[in-house]
Design a protein around this motif. Sequence first.
Motif, PDB file in Angstrom:
ATOM      1  N   ALA A 176      32.218  32.346  36.366  1.00 59.02           N
ATOM      2  CA  ALA A 176      32.023  30.954  35.952  1.00 59.02           C
ATOM      3  C   ALA A 176      30.668  30.400  36.383  1.00 59.02           C
ATOM      4  O   ALA A 176      30.380  29.235  36.130  1.00 59.02           O
ATOM      5  N   GLY A 177      29.852  31.228  37.034  1.00 63.09           N
ATOM      6  CA  GLY A 177      28.512  30.797  37.406  1.00 63.09           C
ATOM      7  C   GLY A 177      28.346  30.370  38.850  1.00 63.09           C
ATOM      8  O   GLY A 177      27.267  29.918  39.249  1.00 63.09           O
ATOM      9  N   VAL A 178      29.384  30.504  39.660  1.00 60.72           N
ATOM     10  CA  VAL A 178      29.296  30.148  41.074  1.00 60.72           C
ATOM     11  C   VAL A 178      28.391  31.139  41.795  1.00 60.72           C
ATOM     12  O   VAL A 178      28.439  32.346  41.526  1.00 60.72           O
ATOM     13  N   GLU A 179      27.572  30.631  42.721  1.00 60.52           N
ATOM     14  CA  GLU A 179      26.643  31.478  43.458  1.00 60.52           C
ATOM     15  C   GLU A 179      27.061  31.701  44.906  1.00 60.52           C
ATOM     16  O   GLU A 179      26.780  32.755  45.484  1.00 60.52           O
ATOM     17  N   SER A 180      27.733  30.710  45.504  1.00 62.45           N
ATOM     18  CA  SER A 180      28.090  30.776  46.920  1.00 62.45           C
ATOM     19  C   SER A 180      29.587  30.583  47.086  1.00 62.45           C
ATOM     20  O   SER A 180      30.167  29.666  46.492  1.00 62.45           O
ATOM     21  N   ILE A 181      30.205  31.423  47.903  1.00 67.91           N
ATOM     22  CA  ILE A 181      31.638  31.365  48.165  1.00 67.91           C
ATOM     23  C   ILE A 181      31.857  30.975  49.622  1.00 67.91           C
ATOM     24  O   ILE A 181      31.314  31.613  50.539  1.00 67.91           O
ATOM     25  N   VAL A 182      32.629  29.906  49.832  1.00 65.13           N
ATOM     26  CA  VAL A 182      33.005  29.482  51.176  1.00 65.13           C
ATOM     27  C   VAL A 182      34.475  29.836  51.376  1.00 65.13           C
ATOM     28  O   VAL A 182      35.353  29.272  50.715  1.00 65.13           O
ATOM     29  N   LEU A 183      34.742  30.772  52.260  1.00 62.68           N
ATOM     30  CA  LEU A 183      36.107  31.191  52.558  1.00 62.68           C
ATOM     31  C   LEU A 183      36.570  30.506  53.836  1.00 62.68           C
ATOM     32  O   LEU A 183      35.917  30.621  54.885  1.00 62.68           O
ATOM     33  N   VAL A 184      37.674  29.768  53.731  1.00 59.76           N
ATOM     34  CA  VAL A 184      38.243  29.084  54.894  1.00 59.76           C
ATOM     35  C   VAL A 184      39.277  30.017  55.505  1.00 59.76           C
ATOM     36  O   VAL A 184      40.346  30.238  54.935  1.00 59.76           O
ATOM     37  N   THR A 185      38.943  30.600  56.647  1.00 66.37           N
ATOM     38  CA  THR A 185      39.756  31.641  57.243  1.00 66.37           C
ATOM     39  C   THR A 185      40.499  31.132  58.478  1.00 66.37           C
ATOM     40  O   THR A 185      40.381  29.975  58.867  1.00 66.37           O
ATOM     41  N   GLY A 186      41.243  32.028  59.081  1.00 65.25           N
ATOM     42  CA  GLY A 186      41.963  31.725  60.316  1.00 65.25           C
ATOM     43  C   GLY A 186      42.120  32.999  61.125  1.00 65.25           C
ATOM     44  O   GLY A 186      41.539  34.040  60.809  1.00 65.25           O
ATOM     45  N   ARG A 187      42.923  32.932  62.165  1.00 68.86           N
ATOM     46  CA  ARG A 187      43.159  34.111  62.999  1.00 68.86           C
ATOM     47  C   ARG A 187      43.757  35.241  62.163  1.00 68.86           C
ATOM     48  O   ARG A 187      44.585  35.026  61.292  1.00 68.86           O
ATOM     49  N   GLY A 188      43.320  36.466  62.456  1.00 71.41           N
ATOM     50  CA  GLY A 188      43.870  37.627  61.777  1.00 71.41           C
ATOM     51  C   GLY A 188      43.355  37.857  60.376  1.00 71.41           C
ATOM     52  O   GLY A 188      43.920  38.666  59.632  1.00 71.41           O
ATOM     53  N   VAL A 233      41.906  30.778  52.734  1.00 71.39           N
ATOM     54  CA  VAL A 233      42.609  32.045  52.950  1.00 71.39           C
ATOM     55  C   VAL A 233      43.214  32.100  54.359  1.00 71.39           C
ATOM     56  O   VAL A 233      43.395  33.182  54.918  1.00 71.39           O
ATOM     57  N   ALA A 234      43.545  30.941  54.917  1.00 65.34           N
ATOM     58  CA  ALA A 234      44.024  30.897  56.294  1.00 65.34           C
ATOM     59  C   ALA A 234      45.542  30.965  56.410  1.00 65.34           C
ATOM     60  O   ALA A 234      46.072  30.987  57.520  1.00 65.34           O
ATOM     61  N   GLY A 235      46.260  31.000  55.277  1.00 62.97           N
ATOM     62  CA  GLY A 235      47.720  31.001  55.321  1.00 62.97           C
ATOM     63  C   GLY A 235      48.289  32.241  55.992  1.00 62.97           C
ATOM     64  O   GLY A 235      47.669  33.307  56.023  1.00 62.97           O
ATOM     65  N   LEU A 236      49.511  32.108  56.514  1.00 64.82           N
ATOM     66  CA  LEU A 236      50.142  33.195  57.259  1.00 64.82           C
ATOM     67  C   LEU A 236      50.821  34.228  56.361  1.00 64.82           C
ATOM     68  O   LEU A 236      51.114  35.332  56.802  1.00 64.82           O
ATOM     69  N   GLY A 237      51.119  33.868  55.122  1.00 67.07           N
ATOM     70  CA  GLY A 237      51.730  34.829  54.201  1.00 67.07           C
ATOM     71  C   GLY A 237      53.126  35.250  54.603  1.00 67.07           C
ATOM     72  O   GLY A 237      53.509  36.412  54.417  1.00 67.07           O
ATOM     73  N   THR A 238      53.923  34.319  55.116  1.00 69.97           N
ATOM     74  CA  THR A 238      55.245  34.671  55.633  1.00 69.97           C
ATOM     75  C   THR A 238      56.203  35.162  54.555  1.00 69.97           C
ATOM     76  O   THR A 238      57.152  35.887  54.859  1.00 69.97           O
ATOM     77  N   ARG A 289      36.320  28.439  59.932  1.00 69.07           N
ATOM     78  CA  ARG A 289      37.640  28.660  60.488  1.00 69.07           C
ATOM     79  C   ARG A 289      38.467  27.379  60.443  1.00 69.07           C
ATOM     80  O   ARG A 289      37.992  26.289  60.787  1.00 69.07           O
ATOM     81  N   GLN A 290      39.714  27.527  60.024  1.00 69.31           N
ATOM     82  CA  GLN A 290      40.708  26.460  60.160  1.00 69.31           C
ATOM     83  C   GLN A 290      41.510  26.794  61.415  1.00 69.31           C
ATOM     84  O   GLN A 290      42.319  27.719  61.431  1.00 69.31           O
ATOM     85  N   GLY A 291      41.268  26.035  62.481  1.00 70.20           N
ATOM     86  CA  GLY A 291      41.856  26.369  63.769  1.00 70.20           C
ATOM     87  C   GLY A 291      43.358  26.232  63.833  1.00 70.20           C
ATOM     88  O   GLY A 291      44.025  26.957  64.575  1.00 70.20           O
ATOM     89  N   GLU A 292      43.912  25.304  63.055  1.00 66.18           N
ATOM     90  CA  GLU A 292      45.351  25.084  63.048  1.00 66.18           C
ATOM     91  C   GLU A 292      45.856  25.038  61.613  1.00 66.18           C
ATOM     92  O   GLU A 292      45.138  24.579  60.717  1.00 66.18           O
ATOM     93  N   PRO A 293      47.094  25.477  61.371  1.00 71.13           N
ATOM     94  CA  PRO A 293      47.646  25.428  60.004  1.00 71.13           C
ATOM     95  C   PRO A 293      48.138  24.023  59.665  1.00 71.13           C
ATOM     96  O   PRO A 293      49.332  23.718  59.724  1.00 71.13           O
TER      97      PRO A 293
END
Length: 290
Positions: A48-60, A11-16, A103-107
């Motif tokens: 679907a049975g998933v127990e843990s969610i890993v969200l890859v985020t960024g600034r903002g 979820v680290a995209g800028l959404g331009t 965190r993904q530090g760079e795009p």
Amino acid sequence: MRTLRKAVIPVAGLGTRFLPATKAQPKEMLPLVDTPVIQYVVEEAIRAGVESIVLVTGRGKGAIENHFDVAYELEDTLRRRGKQEDLDIVRDITHLAQFAYVRQGEPLGLGHAVLCARHAVGDEPFALLLGDDVFDERDSALEALISAYHATGKSVVGVQEVPEDHVSRYGIVSAPRNRESVWDVTSIVEKPKPEDAPSRWAVVGRYVLEPRVFDHLAALKPGVGGEYQLTDALALLAKEGRLVAAPIPAQRFDTGNKLDYLKANVEFALKREDLRDDFAAYLKELAKRL
């Protein structure tokens, strides 16, 4: 074969493409009616049975973390005002799953975003869900891929056939040879020209991946624009005979561009019992005026 317990959602995209709406808020928090897109994706993983969610985020992207966290002030206000139904909705979001954030530090591309989740995932298979594609909850989406993974023991990409003039928008895999329900991928190409595409079977943002994909991602060299492409790592899995494609039977809503996002809002509103009749009547009246 190991049980699939974790899902990675970048979820680290800028959404331009949605500026100016995404200048100060994550694109993943844009609503379909009254629920953020990211919540639909998380709920699909949970079904679907998933127990843990890993969200890859960024600034903002703090709003995403806040959305799945406890909101003490809001809950207290709802409790004091006797709005139990709203309070239950807010509390249920917090308890959907176990959440972890990296965190993904760079795009540096989707491949790099997935690699950032390596330590959080560990040495086990995981689902990968991209937020632009949302599927009808009444049909099988990620569940279909997990079934294919258990049947084959290989990494799986979820695919749907798209019109020829749309193939340049997607990663495209080789076609099934004998109308198989699940087939070995012999080639996968990122956003090819229609005349160069191996088929019209497009990868639509859902994957089940073996942890070996991390080794391929770590060894990649940056490609176009200095980004690390997930497709390049998947191509290596295909070369090893470790990648299959599974069609997703669920209806897909593309929220990645403005027109399809608006269409998705209409579709989701018409599925709501509290909105369907009045909204349908409005659309019919609007159609008469156009």
